[in-house]
Enzyme design. Structure first.
Site, short mmCIF file in Angstrom:
data_model
loop_
_atom_site.label_atom_id
_atom_site.label_comp_id
_atom_site.label_asym_id
_atom_site.label_seq_id
_atom_site.Cartn_x
_atom_site.Cartn_y
_atom_site.Cartn_z
N GLY A 46 0.84 -1.19 0.00
CA GLY A 46 0.00 0.00 0.00
C GLY A 46 0.87 1.24 0.00
O GLY A 46 2.09 1.17 0.26
N GLN A 51 2.71 9.96 1.88
CA GLN A 51 4.06 9.40 2.04
C GLN A 51 5.01 9.85 0.93
O GLN A 51 6.22 9.75 1.08
CB GLN A 51 4.00 7.86 2.06
CG GLN A 51 3.31 7.30 3.29
CD GLN A 51 3.19 5.80 3.21
OE1 GLN A 51 2.27 5.29 2.58
NE2 GLN A 51 4.13 5.09 3.81
N CYS A 92 5.67 -0.34 7.65
CA CYS A 92 5.39 0.92 6.97
C CYS A 92 6.62 1.33 6.18
O CYS A 92 7.73 1.31 6.71
CB CYS A 92 5.04 1.99 8.01
SG CYS A 92 4.63 3.59 7.26
N LEU A 93 6.41 1.71 4.93
CA LEU A 93 7.54 2.11 4.09
C LEU A 93 8.17 3.41 4.60
O LEU A 93 9.32 3.70 4.28
CB LEU A 93 7.08 2.27 2.63
CG LEU A 93 6.52 0.98 2.00
CD1 LEU A 93 5.97 1.26 0.61
CD2 LEU A 93 7.59 -0.12 1.95
N HIS A 134 -4.62 1.50 7.51
CA HIS A 134 -3.27 2.06 7.70
C HIS A 134 -3.05 3.24 6.74
O HIS A 134 -2.52 4.28 7.14
CB HIS A 134 -2.26 0.92 7.43
CG HIS A 134 -0.82 1.29 7.48
ND1 HIS A 134 0.05 0.78 8.42
CD2 HIS A 134 -0.06 2.09 6.68
CE1 HIS A 134 1.26 1.26 8.20
NE2 HIS A 134 1.23 2.06 7.14
N GLU A 135 -3.49 3.08 5.48
CA GLU A 135 -3.27 4.15 4.49
C GLU A 135 -4.17 5.36 4.77
O GLU A 135 -3.75 6.50 4.59
CB GLU A 135 -3.50 3.64 3.06
CG GLU A 135 -2.66 2.43 2.64
CD GLU A 135 -1.18 2.57 2.92
OE1 GLU A 135 -0.67 3.70 3.01
OE2 GLU A 135 -0.51 1.53 3.09
N HIS A 138 -2.59 7.45 7.24
CA HIS A 138 -1.57 8.35 6.66
C HIS A 138 -2.22 9.62 6.12
O HIS A 138 -1.70 10.72 6.31
CB HIS A 138 -0.83 7.67 5.50
CG HIS A 138 0.31 6.79 5.91
ND1 HIS A 138 1.37 7.23 6.66
CD2 HIS A 138 0.57 5.48 5.63
CE1 HIS A 138 2.23 6.24 6.85
NE2 HIS A 138 1.77 5.16 6.24
O1 K1U Z 1 1.82 2.46 4.11
C1 K1U Z 1 2.86 1.87 3.89
O2 K1U Z 1 3.91 2.32 4.29
C2 K1U Z 1 2.87 0.57 3.15
C3 K1U Z 1 2.82 -0.63 4.06
C4 K1U Z 1 1.39 -1.11 4.13
C5 K1U Z 1 1.06 -2.04 5.24
C6 K1U Z 1 1.75 -3.20 5.49
C7 K1U Z 1 1.39 -4.04 6.52
C8 K1U Z 1 0.32 -3.73 7.30
C9 K1U Z 1 -0.35 -2.56 7.08
C10 K1U Z 1 0.00 -1.72 6.04
C11 K1U Z 1 3.72 -1.70 3.50
O3 K1U Z 1 3.52 -2.18 2.43
S1 K1U Z 1 5.05 -2.21 4.47
C12 K1U Z 1 5.80 -3.53 3.51
C13 K1U Z 1 5.04 -4.80 3.58
O4 K1U Z 1 4.22 -4.99 4.46
C14 K1U Z 1 5.27 -5.86 2.58
C15 K1U Z 1 6.29 -5.78 1.68
C16 K1U Z 1 6.47 -6.80 0.75
C17 K1U Z 1 5.65 -7.87 0.73
C18 K1U Z 1 4.63 -7.98 1.65
C19 K1U Z 1 4.44 -6.98 2.58
ZN ZN Z 2 2.65 3.31 6.23
#
Ligand code: K1U
Ligand code: ZN
Length: 168
Positions: A46, A51, A92-93, A134-135, A138
């Site tokens: 996401g 972000q 979270c990225l 979560h998004e 943000h």
């Molecule tokens: O909002 C963001 O920073 C993105 C975030 C979204 C998210 C992940 C997990 C739970 C809630 C929201 C991410 O994508 S973090 C990376 C991640 O979870 C992932 C990366 C590669 C493969 C699978 C998952």
């Molecule tokens: Zn996030």
């Protein structure tokens, strides 16, 4: 299309509350395409416009295994949330390398618009429900670590500062 730089917590721009989208034009479609490319490249499931330092209410998400079910939600609103909650170890990225449990409603109903401005509703559960909540946080200027204790938030800030120093 372009990869966009992702803001890192505790950047104060992550606290800006995003504005409603009123123009459904080529610039919005380009931003959505760039956000999707940035999310897939990261990789993530996401990404909220906040972000990437664009303070408009738009998010992209794709929780599919094949990375072929992209969802673009403009002006998303949660119109129903289940009483039942479920915990998930979120990442979270904008907070690289940090994962912690957040408890949220297990099922949500969301109203949003597509890139043409057409309204639609969707029901989400499991990882999609977690990701959309979560998004939307943000877009409201909230990062998931704010659900954690002050002690954990301080530890996370210290760890991220250390990571930044090591990168420099
Ligand atoms: O909002 C963001 O920073 C993105 C975030 C979204 C998210 C992940 C997990 C739970 C809630 C929201 C991410 O994508 S973090 C990376 C991640 O979870 C992932 C990366 C590669 C493969 C699978 C998952
Ligand atoms: Zn996030």
């Amino acid at each position: 299309m372009a990869l966009l730089p992702i803001l890192r917590y505790p950047d104060p721009r992550l606290k800006i509350v995003a504005k409603q989208v009123t123009r459904f034009d080529d610039a919005l479609a380009r931003l959505a395409a760039d956000m999707a490319e940035t999310m897939y490249d990261a990789p993530g499931i996401g990404l909220a416009a906040t972000q990437v330092d664009h303070h408009v209410r738009m998010l992209v998400a794709d929780v599919s295994e094949q990375h072929n079910e992209l969802k673009v939600l403009v002006n998303p609103e949660i119109i129903e949330s289940s009483v039942e909650t479920s915990p998930y170890e979120e990442g979270c990225l904008s907070v690289p390398g940090i994962y912690d449990e957040v408890v949220r409603p297990a099922v949500i109903r969301v109203r949003a618009q597509n890139l043409k401005g057409e309204s639609f509703e969707l029901q989400a559960d499991g990882l999609l429900a977690v990701c959309i909540q979560h998004e939307i946080d943000h877009l409201d200027g909230k990062v998931f670590v704010e659900y954690l204790s002050e002690l954990k938030q301080n530890r996370i800030r210290t760890k991220l500062k250390k990571q930044e120093r090591q990168k420099a």
